[in-house]
Motif scaffolding. Structure first.
Motif: not given
Length: 247
Positions: A101-103, A156-158, A172-174, A206-211
């Motif tokens: 969960l992000d944000g 600390t760093n998602l 990892v799927i967003g 960054l979360t989206r890019e790392n999916c």
């Protein structure tokens, strides 16, 4: 008692008695409640050696900061706010299923996501330490016991955690409404981590890019977006459905 806190609501207290009765010190029940639900809770607590204290509404209001406590509260040992992802993934009996969960800052949304995660057999919920809701009595009440059954891992760093998860062979799927592919067109059978952002803002860049992949939930009506817990339920249920077809 050091490290103590109050929780409230019938579901949260009943679950804590079932899961971790040794960590429940007292259960407080509004003396004005003389109904079966209150009596059943008192009996469940007493059967586990937990002291039951009949109280008044004003005292319960003070314990719970005037929350909707339903006339019941309990003093419990505070559980750790975060667990270690390595220990969670170390000995799983099946392919990993994670919810990231992000944000998500609303306690009610986090509680609902934990409840969905418990229902769908998620092995851990991962959240950032900053810019996110943590475990609070409000979260526990909404989660209806899932706080005691689903590990919550605060990192600390998602984005870095996403990369580490991928190194373990977990796809990892967003969930992103701007994605080209629809949820039901994607195979969801192996080790998998779902990533969802808060309603409105969605995932950070960054979360989206790392999916590894982005998918969208088909929306057939007039509503343009869904609550994060509803989205999580749809994505996780489809994952479980596809896994079940292979067994």
């Amino acid at each position: 008692m050091s490290g103590a806190k109050f929780i409230w609501g019938f579901h949260a207290i009943t679950s804590r008695l079932r899961q971790k009765a040794s960590g429940v010190r007292e259960v407080y029940i509004d003396a004005a409640r003389d109904d079966r639900r209150a009596r059943d809770l008192a009996q469940a607590a007493q059967a586990r050696g937990v002291r039951v204290i009949m109280s008044d509404g004003a005292r319960l209001d003070g314990m719970t900061s005037h929350a909707r406590h339903q006339g019941v509260a309990a003093r419990v040992e505070a559980a750790p706010a975060a667990q270690d992802l390595d220990s969670v993934l170390g000995a799983l009996p099946e392919p990993a299923l994670l919810l990231i969960l992000d944000g998500v800052t609303d306690p009610h949304n986090l509680g609902a996501c934990l409840r969905v995660a418990d229902a769908m057999g998620v092995h851990a919920v991962v959240v950032p330490k900053d810019r996110a809701a943590g475990i609070t009595p409000a979260v526990e009440k909404v989660a209806s016991g899932a706080v005691d059954t689903v590990p919550l891992v605060a990192v600390t760093n998602l984005a870095r955690t996403q990369r580490e998860i991928k190194e373990r062979g977990i796809w990892v799927i967003g969930a992103d409404q701007g994605a080209d592919r629809e949820l039901y067109a994607v195979k969801l059978e192996g080790p998998l981590a779902w990533v969802l952002g808060a309603e409105g803002e969605g995932m950070r860049r960054l979360t989206r890019e790392n999916c590894d992949e982005l998918v969208r939930i088909p929306m057939l009506g007039a509503v343009e977006s869904l609550n994060v817990s509803v989205s999580a339920g749809i994505c996780l249920a489809e994952t479980r459905r596809q896994r079940q077809l292979r067994t």
